[in-house]
Design an enzyme around this catalytic site. Structure first.
Site: not given
Length: 255
Positions: A100-101
Site C-alpha cells: 500500500h503506497c
C-alpha cells in the site's frame, strides 16, 4: 437535446475507434523488469496478491510485500520518496513488489521506471467495505497484536449501521469534497494512490487530484483493472504483461 446526445455518442465512438492497443500498453515504456503493484485499499488487491504469490514459482518470479519504509502516512516527504524509489530501482529482474503506497515519480530522481499496475473499485462499495472491515475481528486482532495498549472502541462503535452513520451526519461517514482532515482514517481518497505525494493530492474528491491521477495512470501504468471484472482484468494482464501474468487465468480458475 436529442441532437446533442447523438453528437456526444458519435464523438465517443470516434474516440474508441481511434484507440491503438499498442499505444495504450505502457509495459514497453518501463525500463525495469520489475512489477510494482502499489495496491490501493479495499479494491480486491489481497486476492490479486495471493494469486501472484501462487504464480511466482511457475513464472520464475519473486514476490516482496514489505518495502524500505515504516508506517503508512498519506503522503511522504521528498527524502522518503527518494529512498523508496532507489530501493525499487535496485530490485532484481523478475521481482514483484506489492505494498500500500502512493505512486512514485521515478523520473524526478532520474531512475528507471518499473511496470506499474493497480486495481480500482466503485468508490461507494469501497467505503462500505472499509466500514465493515475496520470493525471485523481480523483487522482488530492485527491492530492489538501490534498495539497491545491501544484504545478499545466502545461496543456502540462496533454496532454502527452504515446507512444510519451516513444519514445521521456522523463525522465518521461524511465524505465532504475538498476536505483535508478525517475524524478517522478510512483511505477514502482512492485517487491518492495514483496522484502521488504532493499536498495538492490530499483534498478529498478534488478535480485537480483526480486529473493528476489520470495523467499518471495514462503515462505510467501498464494496467489498472478491477476485481469486479476479474476475468477481463486477468485477460488484459496476460496480454499486456505476459512476463508476470502468463497463465494467470488458468491458475486463478484452478484454485
Amino acid at each position: 437535446m436529442y441532437s446533442n446526445t447523438i453528437d456526444s455518442h458519435n464523438n465517443f465512438d470516434a474516440q474508441l475507434n481511434s484507440l491503438n492497443i499498442d499505444h495504450l500498453n505502457n509495459t514497453k515504456r518501463a525500463a525495469l523488469e520489475v512489477l510494482f503493484f502499489n495496491r490501493a485499499t479495499k479494491v480486491g488487491s489481497e486476492a490479486l496478491m495471493e494469486l501472484l504469490q501462487r504464480m511466482a514459482p511457475l513464472n520464475d518470479m519473486t514476490v516482496i510485500t514489505v518495502g524500505p519504509l515504516k508506517g503508512s502516512p498519506r503522503t511522504r516527504k521528498f527524502k522518503e520518496q527518494r529512498i523508496h524509489a532507489n530501493w525499487v530501482a535496485d530490485l532484481e529482474d523478475g521481482t514483484i513488489y506489492i505494498e500500500h503506497c502512493n505512486w512514485l515519480d521515478f523520473s524526478k530522481f532520474n531512475l528507471p521506471k518499473p511496470i506499474y499496475i493497480n486495481l480500482v473499485r466503485d468508490p461507494v462499495e469501497r467505503m462500505i467495505s472499509w466500514f465493515f472491515y475496520v470493525r471485523g475481528a481480523y483487522k482488530n486482532a492485527i491492530y492489538f497484536n501490534k498495539n497491545p495498549d491501544g484504545e478499545i472502541k466502545p461496543p456502540e462503535w462496533f454496532k454502527k449501521d452504515f446507512n444510519h452513520c451516513v444519514r445521521s451526519g456522523d463525522p465518521e461517514c461524511q465524505y465532504v469534497p475538498h476536505t483535508f482532515n478525517d475524524r478517522e482514517g478510512n483511505h477514502k481518497r482512492q485517487s491518492l494512490f495514483f496522484c502521488g505525494h504532493d499536498n495538492d493530492c490530499l483534498p478529498f474528491d478534488s478535480p485537480y487530484a483526480i486529473h493528476m491521477a489520470k495523467l499518471n495512470v495514462d503515462r505510467d501504468y501498464a494496467v489498472v483493472g478491477t476485481w469486479e471484472d476479474t476475468n477481463i482484468t486477468l485477460t488484459v494482464f496476460e496480454k499486456y504483461i505476459p512476463r508476470f501474468f502468463k497463465n494467470s487465468r488458468t491458475v486463478y480458475n484452478s484454485k
